[in-house]
Enzyme design. Structure first.
Site, PDB file in Angstrom:
ATOM      1  N   SER A 276       0.810  -1.226   0.000  1.00 10.51           N
ATOM      2  CA  SER A 276       0.000   0.000   0.000  1.00 10.51           C
ATOM      3  C   SER A 276       0.848   1.282   0.000  1.00 10.51           C
ATOM      4  O   SER A 276       0.529   2.209  -0.755  1.00 10.51           O
ATOM      5  CB  SER A 276      -0.963   0.003   1.192  1.00 10.51           C
ATOM      6  OG  SER A 276      -1.901  -1.029   1.008  1.00 10.51           O
TER       7      SER A 276
ATOM      8  N   LYS B  33      -8.691  -5.643  11.523  1.00  9.64           N
ATOM      9  CA  LYS B  33      -9.853  -5.051  10.839  1.00  9.64           C
ATOM     10  C   LYS B  33     -11.112  -4.983  11.717  1.00  9.64           C
ATOM     11  O   LYS B  33     -11.979  -4.153  11.485  1.00  9.64           O
ATOM     12  CB  LYS B  33     -10.158  -5.809   9.542  1.00  9.64           C
ATOM     13  CG  LYS B  33      -9.104  -5.574   8.473  1.00  9.64           C
ATOM     14  CD  LYS B  33      -9.467  -6.236   7.153  1.00  9.64           C
ATOM     15  CE  LYS B  33      -8.334  -6.072   6.157  1.00  9.64           C
ATOM     16  NZ  LYS B  33      -8.668  -6.572   4.828  1.00  9.64           N
TER      17      LYS B  33
ATOM     18  N   ALA C 150     -12.867 -12.450   4.168  1.00 13.10           N
ATOM     19  CA  ALA C 150     -12.894 -11.933   2.798  1.00 13.10           C
ATOM     20  C   ALA C 150     -14.225 -12.282   2.125  1.00 13.10           C
ATOM     21  O   ALA C 150     -14.838 -11.445   1.447  1.00 13.10           O
ATOM     22  CB  ALA C 150     -11.734 -12.506   2.006  1.00 13.10           C
TER      23      ALA C 150
HETATM   24  P1  ATR Z   1      -9.919 -14.520   5.532  1.00 12.09           P
HETATM   25  O1  ATR Z   1     -10.278 -13.572   6.624  1.00 12.09           O
HETATM   26  O2  ATR Z   1      -8.657 -14.164   4.800  1.00 12.09           O
HETATM   27  O3  ATR Z   1     -11.047 -14.806   4.610  1.00 12.09           O
HETATM   28  P2  ATR Z   1     -10.319 -16.802   7.254  1.00 12.09           P
HETATM   29  O4  ATR Z   1     -11.328 -16.039   8.005  1.00 12.09           O
HETATM   30  O5  ATR Z   1      -9.306 -17.587   8.013  1.00 12.09           O
HETATM   31  O6  ATR Z   1      -9.490 -15.881   6.269  1.00 12.09           O
HETATM   32  O7  ATR Z   1     -11.121 -17.784   6.238  1.00 12.09           O
HETATM   33  C1  ATR Z   1     -10.459 -18.688   5.477  1.00 12.09           C
HETATM   34  C2  ATR Z   1     -11.445 -19.450   4.559  1.00 12.09           C
HETATM   35  O8  ATR Z   1     -10.664 -20.405   3.859  1.00 12.09           O
HETATM   36  C3  ATR Z   1     -12.515 -20.240   5.285  1.00 12.09           C
HETATM   37  O9  ATR Z   1     -13.637 -20.375   4.455  1.00 12.09           O
HETATM   38  C4  ATR Z   1     -11.824 -21.597   5.473  1.00 12.09           C
HETATM   39  O10 ATR Z   1     -12.694 -22.682   5.633  1.00 12.09           O
HETATM   40  P3  ATR Z   1     -13.297 -23.081   7.083  1.00 12.09           P
HETATM   41  O11 ATR Z   1     -14.396 -22.103   7.337  1.00 12.09           O
HETATM   42  O12 ATR Z   1     -13.759 -24.467   6.929  1.00 12.09           O
HETATM   43  O13 ATR Z   1     -12.150 -22.933   8.054  1.00 12.09           O
HETATM   44  C5  ATR Z   1     -11.118 -21.727   4.152  1.00 12.09           C
HETATM   45  N1  ATR Z   1      -9.966 -22.606   4.233  1.00 12.09           N
HETATM   46  C6  ATR Z   1      -8.741 -22.292   4.669  1.00 12.09           C
HETATM   47  N2  ATR Z   1      -7.914 -23.364   4.555  1.00 12.09           N
HETATM   48  C7  ATR Z   1      -8.659 -24.378   4.038  1.00 12.09           C
HETATM   49  C8  ATR Z   1      -8.377 -25.735   3.633  1.00 12.09           C
HETATM   50  N3  ATR Z   1      -7.175 -26.251   3.771  1.00 12.09           N
HETATM   51  N4  ATR Z   1      -9.388 -26.461   3.101  1.00 12.09           N
HETATM   52  C9  ATR Z   1     -10.631 -25.931   2.956  1.00 12.09           C
HETATM   53  N5  ATR Z   1     -10.944 -24.653   3.298  1.00 12.09           N
HETATM   54  C10 ATR Z   1      -9.981 -23.884   3.825  1.00 12.09           C
END
Ligand code: ATR
Length: 279
Positions: free
Chosen positions: A17, A66, A130
């Site tokens: 940024s 955030k 996100a």
């Molecule tokens: P962000 O704020 O960047 O979106 P987050 O809140 O940690 O990050 O969310 C990550 C997303 O990626 C979630 O939907 C998570 O699935 P879960 O709700 O089941 O945890 C998904 N995610 C991350 N790693 C994963 C993996 N190895 N397989 C499937 N889903 C994954």
């Protein structure tokens, strides 16, 4: 007098940024500077107090602050309130006002390439922070059907329940989404799966994808994730996360300076920082 801006986060070293905004400040002849400020989670309050002492004019907020920033704000715009996360703060006349330009930045970048989104059956993959910003922003914009698949169904259900805007949503397992993939005109990947260095991973199998579907991934490193490569091989139109990054920055810049900046200039700058990755 020079105006001070910042981007706060933990870690913060990787943030692009400041380079993006400092180039714009110079380009538009503004006496302003953005700095990276490392604020650790456990020292958040003292870090925020230091920002106040700096007489800051505005700042971006990144992971993991955030949500934590919200109690320190004087005002919150309605969409960021609904999303429950703020990435941009405007500091004016002693007031701190919070916005979320992530979801809107995503939408703006999407509309540039895919204007018919309101009528398009959409699938969101993931249910994290996100996904929340994008889902609420698309529902607020008027997209009528947005389904969600996620590894943890309860999180997707919670997202659907929390959405304050009218939208039709079916929650499903990833395997079910894989079977129904041909029904979607727009697929949005919001998880971190496929991000460098785990570039061989994909959250979903693309074999049932329709030719001409628009597939968008919020990841920009690598510039083509596995899901985007698989989608392209099935005849999809693909978009990586660079547009979302640029437009969230452009909208923050507009809130601070009341100028909507040259996004092509921003793109060239970001691509140069990424070391020539294409998009
Ligand atoms: P962000 O704020 O960047 O979106 P987050 O809140 O940690 O990050 O969310 C990550 C997303 O990626 C979630 O939907 C998570 O699935 P879960 O709700 O089941 O945890 C998904 N995610 C991350 N790693 C994963 C993996 N190895 N397989 C499937 N889903 C994954």
């Amino acid at each position: 007098m020079r105006k001070n801006y910042a981007v706060i986060g933990d870690p913060i070293q990787h943030s692009m940024s400041p380079v993006m905004h400092n180039d714009l400040f110079q380009f538009y002849g503004l006496d302003a500077e953005m700095k990276k400020i490392h604020i650790k989670k456990e020292q958040f309050e003292s870090g925020i107090n230091k920002l106040r002492e700096m007489n800051i004019s505005g700042f971006n907020v990144t992971v993991p602050h955030k949500q934590a920033i919200i109690p320190f704000l004087d005002e919150l715009d309605p969409l960021s309130k609904a999303i429950g996360a703020v990435n941009t703060v405007v500091c004016e006349d002693g007031k701190w006002i919070g916005y979320n330009t992530d979801g809107e930045g995503y939408l703006k970048g999407l509309l540039k390439q895919f204007p018919d989104v309101k009528q398009t059956r959409t699938l969101i993959i993931g249910s994290g922070g996100a996904a929340r910003g994008i889902y609420f922003t698309l529902a607020h914009y008027g997209v009528q059907q947005i389904d969600i698949c996620n590894r943890t169904l309860s999180k997707a259900e919670a997202l659907k329940e929390a959405c304050p805007y009218p939208v039709n949503t079916t929650i499903m397992e990833t395997t079910q989404a894989e079977k129904k993939l041909g029904e979607y005109g727009l697929v949005i990947q919001t998880t971190s799966i496929g991000m460098s260095p785990n570039i061989d991973a994909s959250p979903i199998q693309m074999s049932n994808l329709m030719d001409g579907t628009f597939v968008s991934d919020i990841i920009y490193n690598p510039s083509e994730t596995k899901i985007l490569m698989d989608a392209k091989a099935k005849g999809a139109i693909i978009q990586n996360g660079i547009d979302m990054f640029i437009y969230q920055g452009a909208l923050a810049f507009e809130k601070w300076q009341r100028i909507f900046p040259d996004t092509e200039r921003m793109r060239q700058n970001v691509l140069a920082q990424l070391g020539g990755l294409s998009c």
